[in-house]
Structures are given as structure tokens and as C-alpha cells.
Design an enzyme around this catalytic site. Structure first.
Site, PDB file in Angstrom:
ATOM      1  N   PHE A  24       0.825  -1.212   0.000  1.00 55.46           N
ATOM      2  CA  PHE A  24       0.000   0.000   0.000  1.00 55.46           C
ATOM      3  C   PHE A  24       0.856   1.257   0.000  1.00 55.46           C
ATOM      4  CE2 PHE A  24      -2.715  -3.204   2.090  1.00 55.46           C
ATOM      5  CZ  PHE A  24      -3.769  -3.196   1.185  1.00 55.46           C
ATOM      6  N   GLU A  25       0.501   2.178  -0.914  1.00 57.72           N
ATOM      7  CA  GLU A  25       1.190   3.466  -0.987  1.00 57.72           C
ATOM      8  C   GLU A  25       0.448   4.545  -0.204  1.00 57.72           C
ATOM      9  OE1 GLU A  25       1.280   4.257  -5.129  1.00 57.72           O
ATOM     10  OE2 GLU A  25       2.781   2.728  -5.591  1.00 57.72           O
ATOM     11  N   SER A  26      -0.854   4.343   0.013  1.00 51.79           N
ATOM     12  CA  SER A  26      -1.682   5.337   0.702  1.00 51.79           C
ATOM     13  C   SER A  26      -2.571   4.639   1.714  1.00 51.79           C
ATOM     14  CB  SER A  26      -2.554   6.100  -0.301  1.00 51.79           C
ATOM     15  OG  SER A  26      -1.800   6.569  -1.393  1.00 51.79           O
ATOM     16  N   LYS A  58       1.235   8.136   1.956  1.00 47.03           N
ATOM     17  CA  LYS A  58       0.306   9.260   2.041  1.00 47.03           C
ATOM     18  C   LYS A  58      -0.838   8.813   2.947  1.00 47.03           C
ATOM     19  CE  LYS A  58       1.493  10.320  -2.733  1.00 47.03           C
ATOM     20  NZ  LYS A  58       1.038  10.225  -4.136  1.00 47.03           N
ATOM     21  N   THR A 241      -3.835   0.735  -4.705  1.00 46.96           N
ATOM     22  CA  THR A 241      -2.736   0.675  -3.722  1.00 46.96           C
ATOM     23  C   THR A 241      -3.056   1.494  -2.482  1.00 46.96           C
ATOM     24  OG1 THR A 241      -1.613   2.540  -4.834  1.00 46.96           O
ATOM     25  CG2 THR A 241      -0.969   0.292  -5.483  1.00 46.96           C
TER      26      THR A 241
END
Length: 248
Positions: A24-26, A58, A241
Site C-alpha cells: 500500500f502506498e496510501s 500518504k 494501492t
């Protein structure tokens, strides 16, 4: 075909959980019931939230609470110790205001709701109005003498602590005009506050209005994807993501 799967992370090996989290990016976290409960942060939530942010992800806070503006919610979060800016707050009030702004709405919005709704509408240049009134005469006389503002083009409903029959009749009369938009913040009919006590939620008022007018509101709070539309459209987050953490 859409497929849902469910996994109990507490029963998976730690390495597998770490691998899953690393995809996961966020991260989007619900507020009430996840990060805090009224005036108290939930144990461990501040450290966990700030740790996720420190990894470069983020991190955002999302809430159907229309009582506060995004600026006020960011201040509340910061006071608890969460490292978050106003731009990282998503609320149902902002979702309603942003929807009207995208539509280039030029009329007035009649609001049955809390201060946060007025603030977000006004921040986007939309005139919001409400009427503080009580039913001091028979209902049929009140309705017969009702004066409506011809510039009203939308009724926006959230949780309204001053909800009464007079305001319901006024909003309902506006909504008899099919050209007037009907927006709602969320479908949460009740909010549990502990000790077997509940507060009346926005969904209860929306249900009453639907029964009165036959109109179905466009509900723009969670779980409507419109809540995160500004972030997705700006390329700030990618749904595939992004991890959403909620309690219902």
C-alpha cells in the site's frame, strides 16, 4: 466479476502481514471509532498513524462527521498528536460542497445540518442558508404562509441538532420542486456513544425527508467513492494501492 475476500490478519504469519502492508502506498483512516472517540484518542492510534506516515505513505483522515470543517478537524487531530494537514482531511460536508462546485452551482443551498457544512460550502463560494424557526402555529397555517426563496437550488442535509417539524416542512416544500437537488452527508441513522446510548444521525433525518417527499437523496459521504474523488482525479492516490481502515 468483482470478488470479495476476507482474511483475519491476526492469524497470518507476521512476515505475510508485513508483505501485505508493504503493497500500500496510501492509507485512509476513518476518524470516529478508529482514531478517536469524541474527546479522547483511541489507545495506540496516534503512534500507528504517525508511524505509517513516517514510512513515506500518504495518510488521510476521512469522516462523515459534518459538525466540523476540515480545518477544525485537522486542528482536533493535531491536538491529539496526529501529524496531519487540512488537505489530508476528507469529510462528507466537503464532499457535498465539492460536488456542487464541480457542477458550477450558482444558486443557494438550503442547509439542514451543522456548522461544518456551512463553512465548506462558503469556502467554495457557495451561498448557504438556513432558517431558525419554531412551529408556533398550527402546521397547516405555517405551511400555507411559508415563504420560499426562489434562488434555492439545493437542499443539503446532515445531522441537525435543531431538527424540528418547521424546518422539515420547509425543506420538504423546497424538494417538491424536482429541479432542486437533494444531497445528504451519510446514511448513518444513529451513532452509539456507549452505555447503551445513541445519538440521532443524518440518516434518520434523510429517511424522514424521503418519506415526506418521495425524493431519494444523493448521499455523498462514505461509502460513496466521491469522498476520495478529488484525490483520485488529481493522481494523489491510486485505489488499487490504497488501504481503507474503518470500523463499520
Amino acid at each position: 466479476m468483482f470478488k470479495q475476500t476476507f482474511s483475519d490478519l491476526t492469524k497470518l504469519p507476521k512476515q505475510k502481514v508485513r508483505q501485505w502492508l508493504s503493497s500500500f502506498e496510501s492509507v485512509i483512516c476513518d476518524a470516529d471509532g478508529v482514531l478517536w472517540h469524541f474527546s479522547k484518542a483511541i489507545e495506540g492510534s496516534v503512534d500507528t498513524f504517525n508511524l505509517m506516515k513516517s514510512t513515506g505513505r500518504k495518510v488521510f483522515i476521512v469522516s462523515n462527521n459534518s459538525e466540523m470543517s476540515r480545518m477544525e478537524m485537522a486542528k482536533k487531530a493535531n491536538d491529539f498528536g496526529f501529524e496531519v494537514e487540512e488537505d489530508s482531511i476528507l469529510t462528507s460536508s466537503f464532499a457535498c460542497a465539492n460536488f456542487l462546485a464541480v457542477k458550477k452551482f450558482q444558486k443557494k443551498a438550503f442547509v439542514m445540518g451543522e456548522k461544518g457544512m456551512h463553512v465548506e460550502l462558503q469556502n467554495l463560494g457557495i451561498c448557504s442558508m438556513e432558517v431558525a424557526e419554531k412551529l408556533e402555529k398550527p402546521m397547516h397555517e405555517f405551511v400555507a404562509e411559508l415563504k420560499l426563496d426562489p434562488d434555492v437550488g439545493a437542499v443539503v442535509m446532515g445531522r441537525d441538532e435543531s431538527f424540528n417539524m418547521a424546518k422539515l416542512a420547509r425543506a420538504g416544500t423546497y424538494l417538491l420542486n424536482p429541479r432542486i437537488m437533494f444531497l445528504g452527508t451519510c446514511l448513518d441513522a444513529a451513532y452509539p456513544i456507549g452505555n447503551n446510548r445513541v445519538m440521532v444521525g443524518a440518516g434518520a433525518g434523510l429517511a424522514a425527508m424521503k418519506a415526506l417527499t418521495g425524493r431519494c437523496p444523493l448521499v455523498l459521504g462514505k461509502p460513496n467513492p466521491w469522498m476520495a474523488a478529488p484525490l483520485v482525479q488529481a493522481g494523489i492516490i491510486k485505489p488499487e494501492t490504497t488501504l481503507m481502515v474503518g470500523d463499520t
